[in-house]
Each structure stands twice: as C-alpha cells, then as structure tokens.
Design an enzyme around this catalytic site. Structure first.
Site, mmCIF file in Angstrom:
data_model
loop_
_atom_site.group_PDB
_atom_site.id
_atom_site.type_symbol
_atom_site.label_atom_id
_atom_site.label_comp_id
_atom_site.label_asym_id
_atom_site.label_seq_id
_atom_site.Cartn_x
_atom_site.Cartn_y
_atom_site.Cartn_z
ATOM 1 C CB SER A 113 58.450 70.330 -1.345
ATOM 2 O OG SER A 113 59.589 70.769 -2.031
ATOM 3 C CG HIS A 171 58.398 68.857 2.919
ATOM 4 N ND1 HIS A 171 59.740 68.593 3.085
ATOM 5 C CD2 HIS A 171 58.315 69.722 1.877
ATOM 6 C CE1 HIS A 171 60.431 69.272 2.186
ATOM 7 N NE2 HIS A 171 59.584 69.964 1.448
#
Length: 283
Positions: A204, A261
């Site tokens: 991610s 992230h």
C-alpha cells in the site's frame, strides 16, 4: 496530450482503441459537442497512429479473429510484460510470497518482517532495526512490502501497482520504476516502524507513492502521457484519511498501516515534483 482528429460522433472506435493499445500508442478519445476527439500522448508516434487510423477509416480489419490470433496474442502479452519488467516482477514476487506463506506460515513471515520477531516467556519479542541492519539483514527494509495477509489485501494492492506501475515504467523507464519501488518501499516501511509497529506488510505504501508520482506528473506536465482520474485521487486520499479515524476501526478497518500510506505518499510527491521539474526544465 495532443489533439489529432475529430471522429464522427456515432463511430464505434473499440477496434481502433484496441489496435492503438496493441501498438503501445498512448491515446484518449473524448466526447465533444461535434464528435469524438482523438488525442495522442507522444507526438513521435503520430505517423504510426495515422497509418492505423487510415486503415480503420477504410474498413480494413485491425484485429484478427480470436481463433487465428491466439498464439500471437500470447506473444503480444509476453512482449507487453517484457516492456514493464519491474512492475511485472513486483506482482510475481508478491504472488509467490503469498503462496509460500500458505506453506511455511509464520516461519516465512518472520523472515520478511522489518525486524526479527520471536517468542520469549510466552510473549512476542522484537529485534532492533539498527542491529538488524548491522547484522547484514538489509533486505528487511523492503521485504515487508511483499507481505500480504489476505486475498483482498493482495488483489487491491497489485491492481493499483499494475495500473500506476505500467504508466511509470512505459513512460519513464524501468530504472525509474525500480528506484521508486526501493525508495517508496523503504520509506513507507521505516515510517511505519517509527511508530513502534513491527508486524505489518503490504504494497500500500508503494501504491500511494505511485499514485502521487503519476498525479503530479499529469498535473505539472499535462502532455507527458500520464493520466489518473481525479475522482480516483479523491477516493484514495479519502480512504487514507478514513482509515486514520476511529470510525474505521468500528467497521473492521482499524488494523491499517496508516503511517506507511503517508510515508509512501510523501515519497511519491517528492519524486513526482523532481521528475516533473526536470521535464519542464528540459523543454
């Protein structure tokens, strides 16, 4: 993007689109008030595009019948993968590691976490990152990016790796894509580790780096060939913010590597700004 030709409003352009993508000609077709406008990403491919366009206008078949073209389609697919080797390798490694996790289980996982993990006195104990690196286990800086703990986690990440990675590798080369993978992967993993978390994984952080990179390139250098729908940017940034809230935990999305992230996003913004600035400077 550069405009090429206005096509009839009622024309079926599906075969033309397919042929252009097969020849790796970046393009878009937009609906305008007086027809469909064909755009090209790289003006150097204009002659090749016009040749295909002329054949299409004359009614010549641009795509062979499926049965006759099956062997060639496989060849074209392999050729396409060869043009984006880093992106393809990222996906293959992630799939292989996911499959091996089903065979070796925790034994493989603790080999790929950012620091060694063990059990002492019935409790989990963790190694120290600096000592881990000093001992030569430098792969751990990147390896957590290839760990996925469920099918949905795996599919979601690899789908976006393929979407964004192909653009970057096709337009900026495999070296740039490899550099992005390493810098974004390490940056995201270290950002997550800095919060005190050691048992995490997933691509991610890299995905958010690729998103930011492609978005900045498309915004700052509109004719570079990069493209990302604005609503996709809004959705992914909104999702990142949502998973940082208490509400996410209440609906089952609390165990998310939010700092990874954010770390990946910051890396992508830096690389996107750097490469777009170079492109603007060289105009």
């Amino acid at each position: 993007m550069h405009p090429v030709m206005l096509l009839p409003d009622h024309a079926d352009t599906s075969e033309l689109r397919q042929a252009l993508w097969r020849h790796r000609i970046g393009h878009r077709i937009t609906d305008e008030a007086d027809g469909q406008l064909l755009w090209i990403a790289d003006p150097r491919q204009l002659n090749e595009l016009k040749a295909l366009l002329e054949r299409w206008q004359q009614g010549e078949p641009l795509v062979l019948q499926q049965a006759a073209q099956r062997p060639r389609t496989m060849t074209n697919s392999l050729a396409s993968l060869k043009q984006v080797p880093v992106t393809a390798l990222m996906i293959v490694i992630s799939l292989v590691i996911f499959a091996l996790m089903g065979v070796f289980g925790d034994q493989l996982i603790v080999t790929l976490t950012i620091v060694p993990i063990g059990i002492s006195g019935g409790e989990l104990v963790f190694g120290n990152l600096s000592q881990t690196l000093t001992s030569g286990q430098v792969w751990r800086l990147l390896s957590p990016a290839f760990l996925h703990f469920g099918w949905m986690h795996l599919i979601f990440n690899l789908m976006w790796v393929w979407y964004f990675g192909r653009q970057i590798e096709a337009l900026q080369g495999s070296r740039t894509m490899l550099l992005l993978l390493i810098v974004a992967g390490i940056g995201a993993n270290v950002a997550q580790y800095a919060t005190g978390t050691v048992l995490f994984g997933g691509m991610s952080g890299v995905v958010y780096a690729l998103l930011a990179h492609v978005w900045l390139m498309s915004r700052r250098v509109p004719h570079s060939g990069f493209f990302v729908p604005q609503m996709l940017v809004v959705f992914m940034l909104g999702w990142m913010v949502f998973t940082m809230t208490d509400m996410a935990g209440s609906v089952g999305f609390g165990n998310v590597a939010n700092e990874a992230h954010l770390g990946g996003l910051l890396v992508g913004l830096v690389t996107g700004w750097y490469y777009s600035s170079r492109r603007l400077k060289n105009r």
